[in-house]
Scaffold this active site. Structure first.
Site, short mmCIF file in Angstrom:
data_model
loop_
_atom_site.label_atom_id
_atom_site.label_comp_id
_atom_site.label_asym_id
_atom_site.label_seq_id
_atom_site.Cartn_x
_atom_site.Cartn_y
_atom_site.Cartn_z
N ASP A 37 35.50 -1.80 4.81
CA ASP A 37 36.78 -2.28 4.26
C ASP A 37 37.87 -2.56 5.29
O ASP A 37 39.04 -2.19 5.07
CB ASP A 37 37.31 -1.26 3.21
CG ASP A 37 36.36 -1.08 2.04
OD1 ASP A 37 35.30 -1.72 2.01
OD2 ASP A 37 36.68 -0.27 1.13
N ASP A 75 36.02 -4.22 -0.13
CA ASP A 75 36.52 -3.78 -1.42
C ASP A 75 36.85 -5.07 -2.18
O ASP A 75 37.54 -5.95 -1.63
CB ASP A 75 37.78 -2.93 -1.19
CG ASP A 75 38.00 -1.85 -2.24
OD1 ASP A 75 37.02 -1.23 -2.68
OD2 ASP A 75 39.17 -1.61 -2.60
N HIS A 77 37.79 -6.19 -5.87
CA HIS A 77 38.09 -5.86 -7.26
C HIS A 77 38.39 -7.10 -8.11
O HIS A 77 38.94 -8.08 -7.62
CB HIS A 77 39.30 -4.93 -7.33
CG HIS A 77 39.09 -3.61 -6.66
ND1 HIS A 77 38.02 -2.80 -6.93
CD2 HIS A 77 39.82 -2.94 -5.72
CE1 HIS A 77 38.09 -1.70 -6.21
NE2 HIS A 77 39.17 -1.76 -5.45
N HIS A 81 41.71 -4.48 -12.53
CA HIS A 81 40.67 -3.46 -12.32
C HIS A 81 41.13 -2.08 -12.80
O HIS A 81 42.32 -1.74 -12.71
CB HIS A 81 40.32 -3.39 -10.82
CG HIS A 81 39.09 -2.61 -10.53
ND1 HIS A 81 39.11 -1.31 -10.09
CD2 HIS A 81 37.78 -2.96 -10.66
CE1 HIS A 81 37.86 -0.89 -9.95
NE2 HIS A 81 37.04 -1.87 -10.27
N HIS A 110 45.09 -4.15 -5.44
CA HIS A 110 44.68 -4.43 -4.05
C HIS A 110 43.32 -5.11 -4.02
O HIS A 110 42.52 -4.95 -4.94
CB HIS A 110 44.63 -3.12 -3.24
CG HIS A 110 43.58 -2.17 -3.70
ND1 HIS A 110 43.74 -1.35 -4.79
CD2 HIS A 110 42.32 -1.93 -3.24
CE1 HIS A 110 42.63 -0.64 -4.97
NE2 HIS A 110 41.75 -0.98 -4.07
N LYS A 135 31.98 -4.37 -3.10
CA LYS A 135 31.91 -3.23 -4.02
C LYS A 135 33.19 -3.13 -4.83
O LYS A 135 34.23 -3.62 -4.40
CB LYS A 135 31.65 -1.95 -3.22
CG LYS A 135 32.72 -1.69 -2.19
CD LYS A 135 32.39 -0.52 -1.30
CE LYS A 135 33.50 -0.23 -0.33
NZ LYS A 135 34.79 0.08 -0.93
N CYS A 180 36.91 5.54 1.26
CA CYS A 180 35.66 4.77 1.33
C CYS A 180 34.76 5.17 2.50
O CYS A 180 33.53 5.14 2.38
CB CYS A 180 35.97 3.29 1.32
SG CYS A 180 36.66 2.79 -0.28
C1 VGL Z 1 39.84 2.40 -0.66
C2 VGL Z 1 41.37 3.20 -2.15
C3 VGL Z 1 41.06 2.21 -3.04
C4 VGL Z 1 39.20 2.52 0.68
C5 VGL Z 1 39.50 1.40 -1.55
O1 VGL Z 1 38.69 1.50 1.20
O2 VGL Z 1 39.21 3.64 1.24
N1 VGL Z 1 40.77 3.30 -0.98
N2 VGL Z 1 40.12 1.31 -2.74
ZN ZN Z 2 39.80 -0.31 -4.01
#
Ligand code: VGL
Ligand code: ZN
Length: 235
Positions: A37, A75, A77, A81, A110, A135, A180
């Site tokens: 990410d 990430d 979404h 979401h 996000h 994901k 993550c």
């Molecule tokens: C993440 C919060 C929400 C991450 C992803 O990549 O750690 N944290 N979505």
């Molecule tokens: Zn996320």
């Protein structure tokens, strides 16, 4: 032998964070670097910025040549979401909600699919990366882990991909350490991989002690905590 750069990095680390290992590590050709990410959403100027997030980009670029296999995650979404606070009446970001699979931290909107916010950081230079795992694209289920969604049932297929390619060891980097990155590393252990987290190639959100809690879980699971200076980088 260490390059001058690596020695300098070691000296810097000795004063800053945990000491580098005495014996440097040369990642096997059967190891994979997982870059979690590293997207606009998670750096300064993004929708869910992780403090110092952009600082890891040059560190990841520097260690990448030590790996024959690189996996990048994103990430990704849907709009609206279930992990977004805005999808829940009277909830604010960083509060929690009970979803069908358990307690979910609610985030600002996000990394929405196809937006510039969800794009990989422009300075990430990983020309040898061969797969991108997206994901969190099921609207009602989050996925911190690159292996398994938050329902703890739905697999992304990454374990199969790695196993089919004979990969036994993964080095996890990226954002965020306590979400993550940690979930990906813990699932990798659970799935039988030998797992390293390259600490200085990660940055954390650190919500209510989540960073310390994550390191505790990672240690208990047998995940190895190393620094980028512990890795031998081919020149
Ligand atoms: C993440 C919060 C929400 C991450 C992803 O990549 O750690 N944290 N979505
Ligand atoms: Zn996320």
């Amino acid at each position: 032998r260490r390059s001058l750069l690596q020695s300098a990095a070691l000296t810097a680390l000795a004063s800053a964070g945990p000491a580098a290992l005495a014996k440097p590590i040369r990642p096997s050709t059967r190891a994979a670097l997982i870059v979690v990410d590293v997207q606009n959403c998670f750096v300064e100027g993004g929708t869910l910025p992780v403090k110092g997030g952009a600082e890891i980009v040059p560190i990841i670029n520097k260690i990448a040549p030590a790996f024959a296999n690189i996996v990048v995650t994103q990430d990704w979404h849907t709009a609206g979401h279930a992990s977004f606070a805005s999808s829940h009446a009277s909830k604010k970001p960083f509060e929690t909600a009970k979803l069908s699979y358990g307690t979910q931290v609610l985030w600002p909107d996000h990394c929405v699919q196809g937006t510039e916010d969800a794009a990989l950081h422009k300075d990430l230079a990983l020309p040898t990366a061969q797969v991108i795992v997206r994901k969190g694209f099921h609207k009602s289920v989050d996925s911190y882990s690159a292996f398994e969604e938050a329902d703890r049932k739905t697999r992304t297929g990454l374990a199969g991909y790695l196993k089919e390619r004979g990969i036994r060891t993964v080095y996890v980097t990226g954002l965020a350490t306590d979400f993550c990155v940690a979930w990906t590393a813990l699932d990798a252990r659970k799935l039988g991989f030998n797992v390293y987290v390259v600490e200085d190639a990660t940055r954390a959100i650190d919500l209510d002690g989540s960073l310390a809690a994550a390191w505790k879980k990672l240690k208990a699971a047998g995940v190895k905590r190393i620094q980028s200076a512990d890795l031998i980088i081919p020149t």
